[in-house]
Write an enzyme that holds these catalytic residues in place. Structure first.
Site, mmCIF file in Angstrom:
data_model
loop_
_atom_site.group_PDB
_atom_site.id
_atom_site.type_symbol
_atom_site.label_atom_id
_atom_site.label_comp_id
_atom_site.label_asym_id
_atom_site.label_seq_id
_atom_site.Cartn_x
_atom_site.Cartn_y
_atom_site.Cartn_z
ATOM 1 N N ASP A 120 0.884 -1.170 0.000
ATOM 2 C CA ASP A 120 0.000 0.000 0.000
ATOM 3 C C ASP A 120 0.919 1.217 0.000
ATOM 4 O O ASP A 120 1.563 1.520 1.001
ATOM 5 C CB ASP A 120 -0.883 -0.045 1.257
ATOM 6 C CG ASP A 120 -1.685 1.244 1.475
ATOM 7 O OD1 ASP A 120 -1.697 2.105 0.566
ATOM 8 O OD2 ASP A 120 -2.302 1.367 2.549
ATOM 9 N N ASP B 84 -12.898 5.653 2.443
ATOM 10 C CA ASP B 84 -11.465 5.732 2.767
ATOM 11 C C ASP B 84 -11.088 7.167 3.137
ATOM 12 O O ASP B 84 -11.037 8.047 2.274
ATOM 13 C CB ASP B 84 -10.671 5.250 1.543
ATOM 14 C CG ASP B 84 -9.157 5.238 1.779
ATOM 15 O OD1 ASP B 84 -8.700 5.812 2.783
ATOM 16 O OD2 ASP B 84 -8.444 4.649 0.945
ATOM 17 N N LYS C 27 2.633 11.207 -3.398
ATOM 18 C CA LYS C 27 1.606 10.513 -4.182
ATOM 19 C C LYS C 27 0.714 11.494 -4.954
ATOM 20 O O LYS C 27 0.212 11.174 -6.024
ATOM 21 C CB LYS C 27 0.757 9.680 -3.217
ATOM 22 C CG LYS C 27 -0.239 8.769 -3.879
ATOM 23 C CD LYS C 27 -0.821 7.852 -2.839
ATOM 24 C CE LYS C 27 -1.898 6.958 -3.393
ATOM 25 N NZ LYS C 27 -2.359 6.012 -2.379
ATOM 26 N N GLU D 7 -7.118 0.396 -4.645
ATOM 27 C CA GLU D 7 -7.141 0.331 -3.173
ATOM 28 C C GLU D 7 -8.487 -0.186 -2.630
ATOM 29 O O GLU D 7 -8.490 -1.073 -1.770
ATOM 30 C CB GLU D 7 -6.828 1.707 -2.573
ATOM 31 C CG GLU D 7 -5.366 2.073 -2.757
ATOM 32 C CD GLU D 7 -5.072 3.550 -2.568
ATOM 33 O OE1 GLU D 7 -5.970 4.291 -2.125
ATOM 34 O OE2 GLU D 7 -3.945 3.967 -2.868
#
Ligand code: AMP
Length: 456
Positions: free
Chosen positions: A15, A178, A76, A153
């Site tokens: 992850d 999330d 990211k 994800e």
């Protein structure tokens, strides 16, 4: 130890997160996260130490508040962009920075397993564009991995909860919510057997637990300034300390109703040290962050509409990301969707564990489901409040929600009905109905010796 080293080497699940990253491997049929400096999560931060050496993870994060010019965080967000990110005198592409983080994860896995690790499944958000996916794959290759799969994800998270056996073939609709440190997204998936499809995905790439820290840090700053008549606005070090204290306080408030936030020598006046020492209660904190949490509701509704589903058609609501441990998040979702979210897999670890499960399947390993002990019922107590518009002693306050992992400790604050009251009878119920008479009474106990002088 039997790790997944059949058919051409170990395959790990990764992850690669905005705030934290983690790496897992399947051992004895069970996916586990590999500890890095004793922790399952590696902060996704890269820094340059004053002596010119490269820092990755906790060390980089710790120096980051003081030396932002020598620190890269949240890389990211820049994946897929043609930019150079400054790190002291150096310049790095987002792919190179992500590769540094991935290399650290690879090293941790190799040290832990005592053998080389080359094959990996890496996760990306469902909303990532092709350029962002390609950049992630490239980062993996630069770090020395053979990237077997770039996995969504939410799909990875849902894999943790996918059923086994005959029922697994039936179609399930899953909502994955999330809320991480810096980003929020909600996805709706259709799962059938081995196939998972993302029906809709929405979110806000600039909303997360870090925003909770910021509002709380500002509140702490205001309390300090009002108390001492001193401004901290120009004091970078004090503000950095407040931001760290806010995060610690926030995390503690997910479990406790009251937290004392203390920072000694935060400022000074005429050579005299000034301290911060305030009590933060969960209700007050929730009011501070409520507007932020409310903002996520629109995305949930939008995703449902786009997937052509009503809330009651969902089979499962899954929480991912550390910030979903905030009780207010679960409460708002339950109100919005009419269903308690699953809490059994650690929300920080669900994506990496799911990626690890997928990696094990690619390696041809039989894997077990992730097993944790949870309470199948909700528990709570009665209080005097308003029920159906009327004052009532039968109001129900749920304290331990269904599906909470065990063991659990939760606190909630109640006030006595009368001044000077020294005893209270506490009733314990199992159930979810707002009226205690519709729940199952489990017992009661008496709390005596309350201090009538105690301030509110
Ligand atoms: P992630 O990006 O998923 O690693 O989530 C990180 C965010 O979760 C950070 O903002 C953390 O401060 C936050 N977080 C971690 N644990 C808790 C907790 N127990 N309660 C509330 N927020 C938490």
């Amino acid at each position: 130890m039997s790790s997944n080293d059949v058919s051409g080497g170990i395959v790990v699940g990764i992850d690669l997160g905005t705030t934290n990253s983690s790496i897992g491997v399947t051992m004895n049929g069970q996916p586990v996260l590999i500890p890095i400096e004793g922790q399952p999560l590696l902060p996704s931060v890269v820094g340059l130490a004053p002596d010119g050496s490269l820092l990755v993870g906790r060390a980089a994060r710790n120096q980051g508040v003081l030396y932002p010019e020598r620190t890269i965080r949240s890389v990211k967000r820049r994946m897929g962009e043609d930019v150079r990110l400054p790190l002291g005198e150096r310049q790095h592409t987002p792919v190179e920075v992500s590769a540094i983080i991935l290399r650290q994860l690879k090293l941790a896995a190799e040290t832990y397993l005592g053998q080389p690790v080359a094959r990996a499944v890496i996760t990306v958000p469902a909303y990532f564009s092709d350029a962002q996916r390609t950049a992630t794959r490239e980062a993996g290759e630069v770090a020395g991995f053979v990237v077997e799969r770039v996995l969504h994800e939410p799909t990875a998270a849902a894999l943790c909860y996918a059923g086994e056996g005959p029922g697994a073939a039936t179609e399930r609709k899953v909502l994955v919510y999330d809320l991480g440190g810096g980003t929020f997204d909600v996805s709706i998936l259709r799962q059938q057997g081995e196939v998972t499809e993302v029906l809709a995905s929405h979110g806000d790439t600039h909303l997360g637990g870090d925003d909770f820290d910021q509002v709380l840090a500002r509140w702490l700053q205001q309390r300090f300034e009002a108390q001492h008549g001193v401004s901290l606005r120009e004091d970078r070090r004090a503000l950095a300390r407040l931001s760290r204290l806010a995060e610690e306080t926030k995390i503690q408030l997910s479990r406790d109703s009251y937290v004392r936030a203390i920072a000694e020598d935060l400022g000074e006046q005429d050579g005299r040290p000034l301290h911060l020492d305030v009590e933060v209660d969960r209700h007050g904190y929730e009011e501070l962050i409520r507007p932020l949490v409310e903002r996520t509701k629109d995305s949930v509704q939008l995703a449902l509409r786009e997937a052509g589903l009503l809330a009651r058609q969902l089979d499962e609501v899954i929480l991912v990301g550390g910030a979903t441990r905030t009780p207010l998040v679960g409460e708002l979702l339950q109100g919005l969707l009419g269903r308690a979210p699953r809490l059994d897999v650690d929300p920080d670890q669900a994506v990496a564990l799911g990626a690890t499960l997928h990696a094990a399947r690619l390696a041809g390993l039989p894997v077990q489901q992730i097993l944790v002990d949870v309470t199948p019922f909700s528990f709570g107590t009665a209080y005097f409040g308003v029920l159906d518009g009327r004052p009532s002693t039968h109001c129900y306050k749920q304290i331990v929600p269904r599906n909470s992992p065990l063991p659990i400790r939760q606190t909630e604050v109640f006030f006595t009905m009368q001044d000077g009251q020294r005893r209270v009878q506490v009733e314990v119920y199992q159930g979810e109905h707002p009226d205690t008479r519709q729940n199952i009474p489990l017992g009661h106990f008496l709390v005596e010796g309350l201090d009538p002088e105690a301030p509110e």
